[in-house]
Motif scaffolding. Structure first.
Motif, PDB file in Angstrom:
ATOM      1  N   THR A 312       0.883  -1.153   0.000  1.00 51.68           N
ATOM      2  CA  THR A 312       0.000   0.000   0.000  1.00 51.68           C
ATOM      3  C   THR A 312       0.921   1.203   0.000  1.00 51.68           C
ATOM      4  OG1 THR A 312      -1.703  -1.170   1.246  1.00 51.68           O
ATOM      5  CG2 THR A 312      -1.798   1.240   1.250  1.00 51.68           C
ATOM      6  N   SER A 314       0.833   4.320   0.208  1.00 48.50           N
ATOM      7  CA  SER A 314       0.745   5.395   1.195  1.00 48.50           C
ATOM      8  C   SER A 314       1.581   5.095   2.434  1.00 48.50           C
ATOM      9  CB  SER A 314      -0.708   5.634   1.600  1.00 48.50           C
ATOM     10  OG  SER A 314      -1.284   4.454   2.148  1.00 48.50           O
ATOM     11  N   GLU A 315       1.896   3.822   2.668  1.00 44.81           N
ATOM     12  CA  GLU A 315       2.755   3.456   3.801  1.00 44.81           C
ATOM     13  C   GLU A 315       4.145   4.072   3.672  1.00 44.81           C
ATOM     14  OE1 GLU A 315       2.826  -0.767   3.798  1.00 44.81           O
ATOM     15  OE2 GLU A 315       0.810  -0.997   4.640  1.00 44.81           O
ATOM     16  N   TYR A 380       1.915   0.947 -12.851  1.00 45.47           N
ATOM     17  CA  TYR A 380       0.518   0.746 -12.479  1.00 45.47           C
ATOM     18  C   TYR A 380      -0.415   1.091 -13.638  1.00 45.47           C
ATOM     19  CZ  TYR A 380       1.518  -0.149  -7.576  1.00 45.47           C
ATOM     20  OH  TYR A 380       1.971  -0.724  -6.416  1.00 45.47           O
ATOM     21  N   GLN A 424      -4.950  -8.301  -6.771  1.00 47.62           N
ATOM     22  CA  GLN A 424      -4.706  -7.155  -5.896  1.00 47.62           C
ATOM     23  C   GLN A 424      -5.625  -5.990  -6.275  1.00 47.62           C
ATOM     24  OE1 GLN A 424      -0.569  -5.971  -5.713  1.00 47.62           O
ATOM     25  NE2 GLN A 424       0.149  -8.049  -5.980  1.00 47.62           N
ATOM     26  N   GLU A 426      -8.345  -4.409  -5.052  1.00 49.13           N
ATOM     27  CA  GLU A 426      -8.650  -3.310  -4.135  1.00 49.13           C
ATOM     28  C   GLU A 426      -7.400  -2.506  -3.815  1.00 49.13           C
ATOM     29  OE1 GLU A 426     -10.563  -2.414   0.271  1.00 49.13           O
ATOM     30  OE2 GLU A 426     -11.017  -4.297  -0.751  1.00 49.13           O
ATOM     31  N   LYS A 427      -6.281  -3.202  -3.581  1.00 49.15           N
ATOM     32  CA  LYS A 427      -5.050  -2.481  -3.279  1.00 49.15           C
ATOM     33  C   LYS A 427      -4.602  -1.653  -4.485  1.00 49.15           C
ATOM     34  CE  LYS A 427      -2.357  -4.308  -0.368  1.00 49.15           C
ATOM     35  NZ  LYS A 427      -1.429  -5.175   0.372  1.00 49.15           N
ATOM     36  N   TYR A 428      -4.805  -2.202  -5.677  1.00 52.22           N
ATOM     37  CA  TYR A 428      -4.474  -1.463  -6.893  1.00 52.22           C
ATOM     38  C   TYR A 428      -5.304  -0.186  -6.975  1.00 52.22           C
ATOM     39  CZ  TYR A 428      -4.421  -0.320 -11.885  1.00 52.22           C
ATOM     40  OH  TYR A 428      -4.332   0.334 -13.081  1.00 52.22           O
ATOM     41  N   ARG A 430      -6.662   1.514  -4.588  1.00 50.22           N
ATOM     42  CA  ARG A 430      -6.236   2.466  -3.560  1.00 50.22           C
ATOM     43  C   ARG A 430      -4.895   3.096  -3.910  1.00 50.22           C
ATOM     44  NH1 ARG A 430      -9.436   2.386   0.846  1.00 50.22           N
ATOM     45  NH2 ARG A 430     -10.821   0.587   1.140  1.00 50.22           N
ATOM     46  N   ASN A 431      -4.000   2.295  -4.473  1.00 48.93           N
ATOM     47  CA  ASN A 431      -2.692   2.839  -4.839  1.00 48.93           C
ATOM     48  C   ASN A 431      -2.808   3.882  -5.947  1.00 48.93           C
ATOM     49  OD1 ASN A 431      -1.072   1.509  -2.995  1.00 48.93           O
ATOM     50  ND2 ASN A 431      -0.707  -0.256  -4.315  1.00 48.93           N
ATOM     51  N   TYR A 434      -4.003   7.055  -4.388  1.00 51.11           N
ATOM     52  CA  TYR A 434      -2.904   7.716  -3.671  1.00 51.11           C
ATOM     53  C   TYR A 434      -1.932   8.367  -4.654  1.00 51.11           C
ATOM     54  CZ  TYR A 434       1.439   8.290  -1.113  1.00 51.11           C
ATOM     55  OH  TYR A 434       2.589   8.815  -0.581  1.00 51.11           O
ATOM     56  N   ASN A 450      -6.334   7.129   3.639  1.00 48.27           N
ATOM     57  CA  ASN A 450      -6.985   5.879   3.276  1.00 48.27           C
ATOM     58  C   ASN A 450      -7.588   6.028   1.870  1.00 48.27           C
ATOM     59  OD1 ASN A 450      -6.319   4.679   5.754  1.00 48.27           O
ATOM     60  ND2 ASN A 450      -8.032   5.716   6.730  1.00 48.27           N
TER      61      ASN A 450
END
Length: 517
Positions: A312, A314-315, A380, A424, A426-428, A430-431, A434, A450
């Motif tokens: 993720t 944003s981490e 991405y 991936q 959902e993570k995609y 969100r990324n 971000y 988030n």
């Protein structure tokens, strides 16, 4: 500036050239003296362009007894003897070492030049035997033990990490060369290797466990890089001129330099923040804020590792965890790029959880942050351009108040999701959120928390809420903005507030619809 403008050592890593050429030098010789007099075999790890080569050049001049170069520096009051010793230098910062044959040719050239000075034995055919012979003959010829300085010892390893077979071949060659530094100990007075990967953590170099790793020694943390105190003490005229050119106060200019180029920490107890010298000097020299450090590409294999590791993104702000044990692991087949990101300066220490021996890592500054995110975006989004034109299009849409146009662009971005990232989804999603909104932060004020994003233009605040699961709707997203008062913090600014609720079509793997309030 004026006719009295001082010369900054842009791209100059040779200590003698800096001192004889009248260039500005930040005095690090107190550290040099401590290294030279309190130990023998050292390793120092720092990110690239952080002054490692200049440090070794300074050590070279010191051990060659060039006292005149150190007049007025801290070491002039510390050293009394100035004993000249034989110095052997090896630099592996070569751009095209991508196979064992090229490495062998480079080493042959380096050893050939050293043999011109220290002699050659015809039966010494292998690089390791030639290296050992050079050290022995230098000691015998001068009647003094030898100094060996190796710069960028691990660069050929890092440059071939995406090819395990070639990497193993290169590792075998370097291991046989470097292990001589242990077997030739009787001839050696001082040894120092620099790189990014901690050599004692490489099983392939386990025979070199005699090296003292000073990378995380608190008292030596300032050996490379520039602290804020060093910046204000050494660059006062340049800072003043820079502030004038940028139409800022000196205080505001210093604060912006800190945000853009500072932020590095290298030890658990670090209280000072370090600037990247390369970026800082280039910026002060040209009189405007520039992005210099990431001008050369972030390796493609490392960018893909970040994506495939399922981060993720944003981490990366300040919440990547890494145990001390793995800080200097370097093998790519472990599928965790975090150690490589830290070693190469893309992440730095933000905090240390002492009882767990775990570090919190994050981007050191905005130059690195935006540089890394711009490198990540194309992996991405396959259609992404290599310049900032795509982000500019997004920004222009919101600056003109065209929310539908903005969302249409975003919808098209999601439609190009790589097939290999299906697991991936959902993570995609969100990324991408971000990446888009954070990169827009180069032009307008943005915040990403988030799945929520806020963009603040001169006259409007846009508050976004994204619903990624199958059952949630754009209406539910709008309701959440109101229920959780996401817009409240911005009402005091007397700006127009626009709320956008977004739902995803999981079947088509893109944005389904959006509602604007």
């Amino acid at each position: 500036m004026t006719e009295n403008k001082r010369e900054l050592p842009l791209g100059i890593n040779d200590f003698e050239s800096i001192r004889t050429g009248g260039y500005l030098y930040v005095d690090k010789t107190e550290y040099v003296y401590e290294l030279a007099t309190q130990g023998k075999p050292y390793f120092l790890g720092r990110p690239r362009r952080f002054g490692k080569s200049l440090l070794l050049s300074t050590l070279k001049a010191y051990f060659l007894g060039k006292k005149e170069l150190f007049e007025g520096l801290a070491i002039a009051d510390l050293e009394k003897d100035w004993i000249e010793r034989p110095v052997i230098c090896i630099d592996l910062n070569k751009p095209d070492i991508h196979d064992a044959a090229t490495l062998s040719a480079v080493l042959d050239s380096i050893l050939h030049e050293l043999e011109k000075e220290w002699g050659v034995e015809p039966y010494d055919k292998y690089p390791s035997l030639r290296f050992e012979g050079i050290i022995r003959r230098a000691c015998e010829k001068t009647k003094k033990r030898v100094v060996v300085l190796v710069d960028n010892y691990d660069k050929p390893l890092f440059d071939t990490l995406d090819n395990k077979e070639v990497n193993d071949e290169i590792c075998n060659i370097l291991r046989s060369l470097y292990c001589i530094l242990k077997s030739a100990d009787a001839y050696l007075h001082f040894v120092m290797l620099t790189g990014v990967t901690k050599i004692s953590k490489l099983n392939e170099f386990s025979d070199m466990n005699q090296l003292i790793d000073v990378s995380t020694y608190y008292r030596l943390e300032g050996i490379c890089g520039i602290t804020e105190d060093e910046l204000t003490a050494n660059f006062e005229p340049e800072l003043r001129h820079f502030a004038e050119e940028c139409k800022l106060t000196c205080e505001d200019a210093l604060n912006e330099l800190k945000i853009r180029y500072g932020g590095y920490h290298f030890t658990k107890k670090s209280t000072e923040m370090y600037y990247n010298p390369f970026s800082l000097l280039n910026t002060l020299s040209c009189g405007k804020f520039t992005d210099n450090w990431l001008q050369s590409d972030m390796p493609t294999f490392l960018v893909k590792m970040v994506r495939n590791a399922g981060f993720t993104i944003s981490e990366f702000e300040d919440d990547v965890l890494l145990s001390e044990e793995f800080m200097y692991h370097y093998r790519s087949h472990v599928n965790d790029p975090t150690p490589l990101l830290y070693q190469n300066g893309y992440l730095t220490i933000k905090d240390c959880i002492f009882n767990r021996q775990v570090y919190k890592l994050g981007f050191p500054n905005t130059e690195v942050k935006y540089g890394v995110l711009n490198k990540l975006m194309p992996v991405y989004v396959s259609e992404w351009t290599k310049d900032d034109s795509s982000i500019s299009k997004f920004t222009e849409k919101l600056l003109s108040g065209d929310v539908d146009g903005f969302m249409t662009l975003l919808q098209a971005i999601y439609a190009g999701m790589p097939n290999e990232l299906e697991n991936q989804v959902e993570k995609y999603y969100r990324n991408i959120i971000y990446l888009i909104f954070t990169l827009m932060g180069q032009f307008v004020q943005t915040e990403v928390h988030n799945a929520d994003a806020v963009v603040k233009t001169p006259d409007t605040v846009f508050v976004f809420e994204f619903k990624l699961d199958e059952t949630s709707t754009a209406a539910a997203a709008l309701k959440q903005i109101n229920d959780k008062s996401y817009a409240i913090p911005y009402t005091a600014d007397n700006l127009k507030i626009v709320k956008i609720g977004v739902e995803f079509n999981t079947k088509d793997r893109t944005i389904g619809r959006w509602l604007i309030n």
